[in-house]
Design a protein around this motif. Structure first.
Motif, PDB file in Angstrom:
ATOM      1  N   VAL A  21      -6.473   1.677  -5.941  1.00 17.78           N
ATOM      2  CA  VAL A  21      -7.736   1.374  -5.254  1.00 17.78           C
ATOM      3  C   VAL A  21      -7.797   1.882  -3.761  1.00 17.78           C
ATOM      4  O   VAL A  21      -6.839   1.668  -3.251  1.00 17.78           O
ATOM      5  CB  VAL A  21      -8.417   0.163  -5.256  1.00 17.78           C
ATOM      6  N   PRO A  22      -8.659   2.982  -3.368  1.00 15.07           N
ATOM      7  CA  PRO A  22      -8.526   3.240  -1.982  1.00 15.07           C
ATOM      8  C   PRO A  22      -9.112   2.199  -0.766  1.00 15.07           C
ATOM      9  O   PRO A  22      -9.697   1.476  -1.186  1.00 15.07           O
ATOM     10  CB  PRO A  22      -9.524   4.502  -1.941  1.00 15.07           C
TER      11      PRO A  22
ATOM     12  N   PRO B 159      -5.788  13.136  -3.514  1.00 15.74           N
ATOM     13  CA  PRO B 159      -4.494  13.366  -3.845  1.00 15.74           C
ATOM     14  C   PRO B 159      -3.533  12.455  -3.999  1.00 15.74           C
ATOM     15  O   PRO B 159      -2.481  12.483  -4.768  1.00 15.74           O
ATOM     16  CB  PRO B 159      -4.062  14.341  -2.456  1.00 15.74           C
ATOM     17  N   LEU B 160      -3.678  10.908  -3.623  1.00 19.22           N
ATOM     18  CA  LEU B 160      -2.775   9.852  -3.967  1.00 19.22           C
ATOM     19  C   LEU B 160      -3.750   9.305  -4.826  1.00 19.22           C
ATOM     20  O   LEU B 160      -2.995   8.645  -6.061  1.00 19.22           O
ATOM     21  CB  LEU B 160      -3.094   9.191  -2.647  1.00 19.22           C
ATOM     22  N   VAL B 161      -5.352   8.883  -4.851  1.00 23.25           N
ATOM     23  CA  VAL B 161      -5.464   8.173  -6.008  1.00 23.25           C
ATOM     24  C   VAL B 161      -5.434   8.791  -7.396  1.00 23.25           C
ATOM     25  O   VAL B 161      -5.272   7.908  -8.358  1.00 23.25           O
ATOM     26  CB  VAL B 161      -7.289   7.666  -5.657  1.00 23.25           C
ATOM     27  N   LEU B 162      -5.839  10.035  -7.530  1.00 20.62           N
ATOM     28  CA  LEU B 162      -5.846  10.528  -8.942  1.00 20.62           C
ATOM     29  C   LEU B 162      -4.417  10.758  -9.283  1.00 20.62           C
ATOM     30  O   LEU B 162      -4.169  11.160 -10.536  1.00 20.62           O
ATOM     31  CB  LEU B 162      -6.448  11.973  -8.665  1.00 20.62           C
TER      32      LEU B 162
ATOM     33  N   THR C  87      -5.052  11.055   7.116  1.00 21.16           N
ATOM     34  CA  THR C  87      -4.226   9.938   6.548  1.00 21.16           C
ATOM     35  C   THR C  87      -4.879   8.901   5.615  1.00 21.16           C
ATOM     36  O   THR C  87      -6.061   8.649   5.949  1.00 21.16           O
ATOM     37  CB  THR C  87      -3.456   9.143   7.571  1.00 21.16           C
ATOM     38  N   ALA C  88      -4.488   8.844   4.426  1.00 25.09           N
ATOM     39  CA  ALA C  88      -5.048   8.070   3.483  1.00 25.09           C
ATOM     40  C   ALA C  88      -3.936   6.936   2.953  1.00 25.09           C
ATOM     41  O   ALA C  88      -2.875   6.943   3.039  1.00 25.09           O
ATOM     42  CB  ALA C  88      -5.555   9.142   2.031  1.00 25.09           C
ATOM     43  N   PHE C  89      -5.126   6.007   2.872  1.00 23.44           N
ATOM     44  CA  PHE C  89      -4.309   4.647   2.235  1.00 23.44           C
ATOM     45  C   PHE C  89      -5.037   4.026   1.058  1.00 23.44           C
ATOM     46  O   PHE C  89      -6.086   4.178   0.796  1.00 23.44           O
ATOM     47  CB  PHE C  89      -4.559   3.469   3.334  1.00 23.44           C
ATOM     48  N   ALA C  90      -3.846   3.530   0.214  1.00 21.84           N
ATOM     49  CA  ALA C  90      -4.610   2.807  -1.316  1.00 21.84           C
ATOM     50  C   ALA C  90      -3.415   1.838  -1.579  1.00 21.84           C
ATOM     51  O   ALA C  90      -2.453   1.827  -1.115  1.00 21.84           O
ATOM     52  CB  ALA C  90      -4.365   3.994  -2.345  1.00 21.84           C
ATOM     53  N   HIS C  91      -4.044   0.723  -2.205  1.00 24.57           N
ATOM     54  CA  HIS C  91      -3.391  -0.317  -2.712  1.00 24.57           C
ATOM     55  C   HIS C  91      -2.346   0.312  -3.732  1.00 24.57           C
ATOM     56  O   HIS C  91      -2.691   1.077  -4.640  1.00 24.57           O
ATOM     57  CB  HIS C  91      -4.430  -1.251  -3.520  1.00 24.57           C
TER      58      HIS C  91
ATOM     59  N   ALA D 260       0.663  -1.231  -0.070  1.00 19.69           N
ATOM     60  CA  ALA D 260      -0.011  -0.145  -0.165  1.00 19.69           C
ATOM     61  C   ALA D 260       0.869   1.483   0.229  1.00 19.69           C
ATOM     62  O   ALA D 260       2.188   0.981   0.157  1.00 19.69           O
ATOM     63  CB  ALA D 260      -0.770   0.192   1.040  1.00 19.69           C
ATOM     64  N   PHE D 261       0.082   2.437  -0.119  1.00 18.98           N
ATOM     65  CA  PHE D 261       0.823   3.668  -0.052  1.00 18.98           C
ATOM     66  C   PHE D 261       0.017   4.220   1.087  1.00 18.98           C
ATOM     67  O   PHE D 261      -1.080   4.178   1.215  1.00 18.98           O
ATOM     68  CB  PHE D 261       0.625   4.433  -1.159  1.00 18.98           C
ATOM     69  N   LYS D 262       0.826   5.069   1.926  1.00 24.18           N
ATOM     70  CA  LYS D 262       0.247   5.886   3.212  1.00 24.18           C
ATOM     71  C   LYS D 262       0.574   7.156   2.663  1.00 24.18           C
ATOM     72  O   LYS D 262       1.693   7.610   2.503  1.00 24.18           O
ATOM     73  CB  LYS D 262       0.827   5.392   4.624  1.00 24.18           C
ATOM     74  N   GLN D 263      -0.268   8.066   2.766  1.00 20.64           N
ATOM     75  CA  GLN D 263      -0.171   9.415   2.579  1.00 20.64           C
ATOM     76  C   GLN D 263      -0.870  10.352   3.914  1.00 20.64           C
ATOM     77  O   GLN D 263      -1.938  10.091   3.902  1.00 20.64           O
ATOM     78  CB  GLN D 263      -0.748  10.008   1.282  1.00 20.64           C
ATOM     79  N   VAL D 264       0.332  11.008   4.523  1.00 22.68           N
ATOM     80  CA  VAL D 264      -0.395  11.803   5.836  1.00 22.68           C
ATOM     81  C   VAL D 264      -0.320  13.259   5.416  1.00 22.68           C
ATOM     82  O   VAL D 264       0.850  13.840   4.672  1.00 22.68           O
ATOM     83  CB  VAL D 264       0.770  11.516   7.082  1.00 22.68           C
ATOM     84  N   LEU D 265      -1.231  14.035   5.797  1.00 21.02           N
ATOM     85  CA  LEU D 265      -1.206  15.720   5.377  1.00 21.02           C
ATOM     86  C   LEU D 265      -1.467  16.119   6.727  1.00 21.02           C
ATOM     87  O   LEU D 265      -2.518  15.987   7.441  1.00 21.02           O
ATOM     88  CB  LEU D 265      -2.322  15.954   4.427  1.00 21.02           C
TER      89      LEU D 265
END
Length: 332
Positions: free
Chosen positions: A160-161, A217-220, A151-155, A130-135
């Motif tokens: 995919v979120p 901001p991560l998925v797109l 904090t957002a997570f996606a495969h 996965a990716f972890k993205q922290v703002l």
């Protein structure tokens, strides 16, 4: 674009099962014949209707030769540091624009479905890349500071979120959201300190086209959205933005992702060519369109360059680097 430097304290041993550092260094290794890889690639493509392909309950499919050098498979993600981006940020609070320097970290790691957090053992069947993205952002007001963390997570392969976690704190109280999208269910738990609010829970079947606004901001970053979003755009089911101390709707609402075109964006790096996507959504604080610009230069790995959205928010990239922020001193 600077590459992450080698970090001796985070080097992985040859035995990958012994590797339990913050970020996995190894590139994913999959075996199989080319025909199988091609078939799996077709599963990741959008349907002929233009809508995103339904998500698989088991997580990422193996990367194929066609996407092995895409931004999300770049070797930089596996060298023991996080992508560290800072933004000149603006948000309207108490009716006036407040300014901050927002920090966004993006890092590759393994998540565990059994716990919904980072995997202790990345090799267990329930783990997936996965990716972890922290703002992180803090806004001062004449009364007190507003501290916001998203904090957002996606495969990592399909983008995919998976989930978003939101928390806000100010001197009047704290609010949080935990929204999980796994398999066929959308499960959300929320709490707001505002009078009459309190706790809220949502558990419902998930539309295959569901996206989280706070993960966009991560998925797109996936360049496929530029193709899918041409013309009339792609219809999606969008969970509204949640970075606010007051309660926000948890159920997805109809929205559309549409490509505007390629444009120059002036930011802290100079003039950066970027793909401009607009998300047309139900009104949030009077805003019905949110805009995202992603860098075209491969060296920038499609990082978010600029964003405008609800509550008068705007983010403009001011710097980007690599930093093992959990262990190393802040770079100059």
């Amino acid at each position: 674009m600077p590459e992450p430097a080698a970090i001796s304290s985070h080097r992985c041993p040859r035995d990958r099962r012994a590797c339990r550092t913050h970020t996995r260094r190894r590139r994913p290794g999959w075996s199989g014949v080319a025909a199988l890889a091609a078939a799996l690639a077709l599963l990741l493509l959008p349907s002929s209707s233009g809508a995103p392909a339904p998500r698989a309950a088991t997580g990422d499919a193996p990367p194929t030769a066609a996407i092995a050098v895409a931004w999300n498979e770049d070797p930089a993600w596996f060298r023991g540091a996080a992508e560290w981006a800072e933004y000149d940020a603006t948000r309207v609070i108490y009716g006036a624009p407040r300014r901050s320097v927002a920090t966004m970290y993006t890092i590759a790691q393994h998540m565990d479905r059994a716990t919904t957090v980072k995997a202790v053992d990345p090799d267990v069947p329930s783990a997936f890349p996965a990716f972890k993205q922290v703002l992180r952002e803090t806004y001062g007001t004449p009364n007190y500071d507003y501290r916001l963390l998203r904090t957002a997570f996606a495969h990592r392969v399909t983008l995919v979120p998976y989930k978003v976690v939101i928390s806000t704190q100010e001197d009047c109280g704290a609010s949080f959201r935990h929204i999980l999208l796994d398999g066929t269910r959308l499960v959300a738990e929320a709490f707001s300190y505002f009078p009459g609010a309190g706790a809220e829970r949502l558990d419902r079947a998930a539309d295959p086209a569901t996206l989280f606004f706070d993960a966009l901001p991560l998925v797109l970053r996936d360049p496929a959205w530029c193709e899918r979003g041409a013309g009339d755009g792609v219809p999606i089911a969008l969970v509204p933005p949640q970075v606010h101390p007051q309660p926000q709707p948890l159920a997805p609402r109809p929205a559309t992702v549409r490509r505007v075109g390629r444009e120059p964006v002036t930011c802290g790096l100079g003039v950066v060519e970027a793909d401009h996507l607009v998300v047309e959504h139900a009104a949030v604080d009077g805003c019905t369109e949110s805009h995202f610009w992603f860098a075209v230069d491969p060296a920038l790995r499609r990082v978010l360059v600029r964003h405008t959205g609800p509550w008068g928010t705007e983010y403009v990239l001011r710097r980007i680097d690599w930093w093992a922020y959990w262990s190393d001193p802040r770079p100059a």
